[in-house]
Structures are given as C-alpha cells and as structure tokens.
Design a protein around this motif. Sequence first.
Motif, PDB file in Angstrom:
ATOM      1  N   UNK A  14       0.798  -1.341   0.016  1.00 46.16           N
ATOM      2  CA  UNK A  14      -0.016   0.067  -0.010  1.00 46.16           C
ATOM      3  C   UNK A  14       0.881   1.274   0.218  1.00 46.16           C
ATOM      4  N   UNK A  15       1.964   1.229   0.697  1.00 41.29           N
ATOM      5  CA  UNK A  15       2.760   2.201   0.445  1.00 41.29           C
ATOM      6  C   UNK A  15       3.390   2.629  -0.735  1.00 41.29           C
ATOM      7  N   UNK A  16       3.689   1.929  -1.718  1.00 40.67           N
ATOM      8  CA  UNK A  16       4.189   2.077  -2.898  1.00 40.67           C
ATOM      9  C   UNK A  16       2.998   2.577  -3.661  1.00 40.67           C
ATOM     10  N   UNK A  17       1.970   2.364  -3.517  1.00 39.58           N
ATOM     11  CA  UNK A  17       0.676   2.892  -4.267  1.00 39.58           C
ATOM     12  C   UNK A  17       0.623   4.314  -3.771  1.00 39.58           C
ATOM     13  N   UNK A  18       0.403   4.546  -2.391  1.00 41.17           N
ATOM     14  CA  UNK A  18       0.307   5.745  -1.900  1.00 41.17           C
ATOM     15  C   UNK A  18       1.489   6.958  -2.300  1.00 41.17           C
ATOM     16  N   UNK A 285       9.017   3.619  -8.180  1.00 43.11           N
ATOM     17  CA  UNK A 285       9.134   3.611  -7.001  1.00 43.11           C
ATOM     18  C   UNK A 285       9.462   2.150  -6.429  1.00 43.11           C
ATOM     19  N   UNK A 286       9.040   1.234  -6.912  1.00 40.97           N
ATOM     20  CA  UNK A 286       9.306  -0.287  -6.511  1.00 40.97           C
ATOM     21  C   UNK A 286      10.983  -0.238  -6.423  1.00 40.97           C
ATOM     22  N   UNK A 287      11.391   0.118  -7.670  1.00 44.87           N
ATOM     23  CA  UNK A 287      12.953   0.241  -7.854  1.00 44.87           C
ATOM     24  C   UNK A 287      13.449   0.853  -6.808  1.00 44.87           C
ATOM     25  N   UNK A 288      13.161   1.976  -6.427  1.00 42.05           N
ATOM     26  CA  UNK A 288      13.982   2.692  -5.068  1.00 42.05           C
ATOM     27  C   UNK A 288      13.660   1.857  -3.850  1.00 42.05           C
ATOM     28  N   UNK A 289      12.601   1.339  -3.954  1.00 45.14           N
ATOM     29  CA  UNK A 289      12.272   0.072  -2.549  1.00 45.14           C
ATOM     30  C   UNK A 289      13.184  -0.500  -2.607  1.00 45.14           C
ATOM     31  N   UNK A 290      13.282  -1.379  -3.618  1.00 45.56           N
ATOM     32  CA  UNK A 290      14.162  -2.511  -3.697  1.00 45.56           C
ATOM     33  C   UNK A 290      15.605  -2.115  -3.473  1.00 45.56           C
TER      34      UNK A 290
END
Length: 334
Positions: A14-18, A285-290
């Motif tokens: 949910x954080x990635x979507x937000x 955003x997922x890339x930055x999270x990973x």
Amino acid sequence: MDRSEGDMKSVGFFGIFKQSFKTIFSWKKIFAQITVTSILPLTIVFLAHIEISRYLFWKLERNSLLLDTDSYYRLHASATEWLYYVLFKISYFIFLTVFSHLSTAAVVFTIASIYADREIVFRNVMKIIPKVWKRLFVTFVFIYLVLFIYGVIGEVALVITRSILNYSTLGLILTLIIRILYVIGFLYIILVCELASVITVLENTHGYIAMRKGKDLAKGKKKVGMGIAFVLYSFLEGLLVVYRWFVEYGHVNFQLAMVWRVMIGILCGLLVLMFLLLIIVTQTVLYLVCKSFHGEVIDKLSLSTFLRAYMGETVVYPTVGEEIQLGRPQPQQV
C-alpha cells in the motif's frame, strides 16, 4: 518524494501505491505533459490495435468461408489479407516500442529527478530520450523475447495436456493448475522486466544484464512487486473487457447507440491512459524500494550528478563498479 533512501526499504504494497499517487498529484504539470506527449499516443496505438485487428481478422475469417467462389480468387484474397495482417502487426510493435521507450524514459527520469531534489523542466526530460533509447531498445528486445518464449511454453503445456487427457476431469484440473502457475510465472516475469526497464535508464547497463539485475533486485520484494503487477494488470485487463463488450460489440450485446459506444470508448481510453502512467510510476518507486531494501546506497547528491550527465551539464560518469545507481552495501551499524 517525502522519504529518504534510509526508510524506503520499509515501504510495502500500500505504501508504494500511496507514494506513487502522491508523486503524480504533487507534480501534476510535468506528468500531464509526459502523458500527452508519450502515453496518450501509446494508448491510441494500443486501442487502435484492438479495433484494426478485429477488422482484419474478420476479413480473414470471411475469406476462409467463401467456399462456393472461385478458389484462385479466394486464395489470392486470403494471402493478401494475411500480408496486411502481418504488416499491421509489425507496424503495431514498432509504434508500441517507440512510445514505450518515450514514456518509460521520461517517467523514470522525472521520478529520479524528484527523488534527487532536482528542478524538473519538461524540455530537459525530453532530452534524455536520444541518450537512452538504444539501451532501452536492447532491453525491450530481451523482454519481448522472454515473454514470447514463456507464452510458447505455456501454450505447448496446455496443448499436450488437452491432447493426452482431452476434456476429462483430470484434464480440466491440470489445465486449471497450469493456468494458475502460468499467471504466477507471468507476474514474476513482468516484475523482473519492469525493474530491468528502470535499471536501463538509471544504470549503465542494459539487455540481459539489466534483466539479471532486475531478478536479483526483486528478491525480498517479490510478493509485493507481483501483487502490484496483479492489481494493475487485472484492472487494465478489466478495462479491455469492458471496451470489447460495450464498444466493439456494444451494438450486438446491448443494442447501444453509437453515441454511447463512443462515450464509453473515450472513458475507457482515459482510464487506460491513467493506468499506463501509474504502471510506470509504481515500477520506478518499486525500484527505489528494492534498492533501499538491499542496502544499496542511492545518495541524492550523487544521483543528481549522474542525472546532470544526461543533460550535458557534466561529463563525469561513474567508473566501472562504482555506478551511482548500482550503489554499494550500506555499512552496518554496530
């Protein structure tokens, strides 16, 4: 973005979507410009492909049913229609690839600039396209190849199952299992491909190496990434189903007037447009999270220097093994 590289690793589904929605709405102007120049043409090509494919396929079916006419005429007409169909498919993939390049490079560069606290000007965003399109092209070729091979494997598995077990109970159960496994595998491949696309723009690598790095980067966030892909592509597929039911065959299924079909078609097009933008934003955003999850440094000052190199503001590129976005493991705190 309101998160630093240190706490990005704690961002979940949910954080990635937000974070993605917040990024889009906080920078509405630049994303609107990118949408109009690159994602809108991509959407038009995507939907036009559906309509034109239906028309050409209908002509192919009609020619195959003309059994009582001259066989030479029927064969010639069928060959001509097949040629048109193949040429159209080739043209479609060319336009699809071109606008996919534009939208991916523009959105990824914009989000990276936002993350690095750089000033974003639309003309600067467009400047990076000529500098990354070759790398993106190679990566996209590998993506298409992987998806094609995976699709062939899935079809072969289904054909073998049906030919051996026909439509028996066991055959239907195995078919269902194969389809479920196929979807799971497809979502994982999509996750790796999306990360590889971002890697190609923000790192000095492309093609197979980018795919391999995407695979390594997905570790630890696999379920989150696959879940995001499932939600986004399920909604996108749902929109296409609505488009086919109410726009393509609305006059047959629901006796809809042309004006209603046009209005529903425009609405579906706008929603597809927004989802295509959201897909690229979430994958970045997922890339930055990973990257943060794996403890790889994404220093904002260094990233800003790296992005300036794209703009011609500096020619200082990272040396081999010291790439800005590849990062190094962060030192463990004692």
